[in-house]
Design an enzyme around this catalytic site. Structure first.
Site, PDB file in Angstrom:
ATOM      1  CG  ASN A  14      -2.144  -0.859   0.987  1.00  0.00           C
ATOM      2  OD1 ASN A  14      -3.101  -0.454   0.329  1.00  0.00           O
ATOM      3  ND2 ASN A  14      -2.105  -2.085   1.496  1.00  0.00           N
ATOM      4  CG  LEU A  87      -3.207   1.218  20.770  1.00  0.00           C
ATOM      5  CD1 LEU A  87      -4.335   0.813  19.832  1.00  0.00           C
ATOM      6  CD2 LEU A  87      -3.536   0.771  22.203  1.00  0.00           C
ATOM      7  CB  ILE A  88      -1.712   5.600  17.368  1.00  0.00           C
ATOM      8  CG1 ILE A  88      -1.525   4.912  15.998  1.00  0.00           C
ATOM      9  CG2 ILE A  88      -1.183   7.028  17.337  1.00  0.00           C
ATOM     10  CD1 ILE A  88      -0.082   4.751  15.541  1.00  0.00           C
ATOM     11  CG  HIS A 104      -9.367  -3.470   9.659  1.00  0.00           C
ATOM     12  ND1 HIS A 104      -8.381  -3.888  10.525  1.00  0.00           N
ATOM     13  CD2 HIS A 104     -10.292  -4.456   9.625  1.00  0.00           C
ATOM     14  CE1 HIS A 104      -8.700  -5.075  10.999  1.00  0.00           C
ATOM     15  NE2 HIS A 104      -9.854  -5.445  10.474  1.00  0.00           N
ATOM     16  CG  ASP A 145      -8.792  -2.265  13.770  1.00  0.00           C
ATOM     17  OD1 ASP A 145      -8.010  -1.597  13.068  1.00  0.00           O
ATOM     18  OD2 ASP A 145      -8.585  -3.449  14.078  1.00  0.00           O
TER      19      ASP A 145
HETATM   20  C1  GRF Z   1      -3.175  -4.168   4.578  1.00  0.00           C
HETATM   21  O1  GRF Z   1      -3.945  -5.295   4.346  1.00  0.00           O
HETATM   22  C2  GRF Z   1      -3.915  -3.211   5.448  1.00  0.00           C
HETATM   23  O2  GRF Z   1      -5.286  -3.319   5.343  1.00  0.00           O
HETATM   24  C3  GRF Z   1      -3.488  -3.604   6.816  1.00  0.00           C
HETATM   25  O3  GRF Z   1      -2.163  -4.008   6.684  1.00  0.00           O
HETATM   26  C4  GRF Z   1      -1.939  -4.497   5.387  1.00  0.00           C
HETATM   27  C5  GRF Z   1      -0.699  -3.855   4.846  1.00  0.00           C
HETATM   28  O4  GRF Z   1      -0.280  -4.489   3.693  1.00  0.00           O
HETATM   29  N1  GRF Z   1      -3.736  -2.547   7.764  1.00  0.00           N
HETATM   30  P1  GRF Z   1       0.940  -3.982   2.863  1.00  0.00           P
HETATM   31  O5  GRF Z   1       2.164  -4.016   3.766  1.00  0.00           O
HETATM   32  O6  GRF Z   1       0.634  -2.586   2.405  1.00  0.00           O
HETATM   33  O7  GRF Z   1       1.051  -4.921   1.734  1.00  0.00           O
END
Ligand code: GRF
Length: 195
Positions: A14, A87-88, A104, A145
């Protein structure tokens, strides 16, 4: 130009999409990547793109506010958690009100909370026999979350899907929507620095 910091612990797929999305944007850019793991792939991705990268240890993160100085120095306007597993702490939540989001890989409030990350989430969706799953992007508060939702979208879970198949469908949604949602929220930020 607004500055985004990405916090990530893992592979950073991501993070990569977000970095690439903002490379050609003249309103915002990824200015800092923060990880709690020295060997996280996301740090290599940051270096590859010439983005400042920082590793934080548990004591610094939870028992000092040193990270705030770094965020202030980099003029960070907005924080994106992309697979950051700690946790932040309150000092950070309070410094970035409505300026920090998390993604999430499920339809919260289902399948959220401590320990619900990665394949654990998709295995739980499979075990429950759900016909759909999806992603939730939400503001970050002091609980895992639980912040206000910004965005949700869904995808089907087919009967013969394995947890790995579900993970792939969800990841497709993440890569498609997360950068766009970040861009929208950053464009709506009040002027002036966060801290
Ligand atoms: C993602 O699935 C996101 O939803 C979760 O952590 C994962 C991160 O994946 N919070 P990547 O490291 O970006 O592949």
């Amino acid at each position: 130009m607004r500055n985004i910091a990405i916090f990530a612990s893992g592979t950073g797929t991501n993070a990569r999409k977000i970095i690439e999305f903002f490379r050609n944007d003249d309103t915002a850019r990824v200015a800092l990547v923060v990880s709690n793991k020295k060997d996280a792939c996301v740090l290599d991705i940051a270096r590859e793109h010439g983005i400042a990268a920082l590793t934080v240890d548990r004591t610094t993160f939870f028992q000092s506010e040193a990270l705030l100085e770094r965020l202030r120095a980099q003029k960070i306007d907005f924080i994106v958690l992309a697979g950051f597993l700690w946790l932040i702490p309150p000092y950070l939540v309070n410094a970035f009100p409505r300026r920090m989001i998390n993604i999430h890989p499920a339809l919260l409030p289902a399948y959220g909370g401590k320990g619900m990350y990665g394949m654990h989430v998709h295995e739980a969706v499979k075990a429950a026999g759900d016909a759909e799953t999806g992603i939730t992007i939400h503001y970050v508060n002091e609980h895992y979350d639980e912040g206000d939702f910004v965005f949700q979208t869904r995808c089907p879970v087919h009967q013969d899907d394995t947890p790995a198949d579900i993970a792939r469908s969800v990841q497709r949604l993440e890569h498609l929507y997360f950068p766009q949602i970040i861009a929208k929220l950053v464009s709506e930020l009040p002027t002036g620095p966060a801290i």
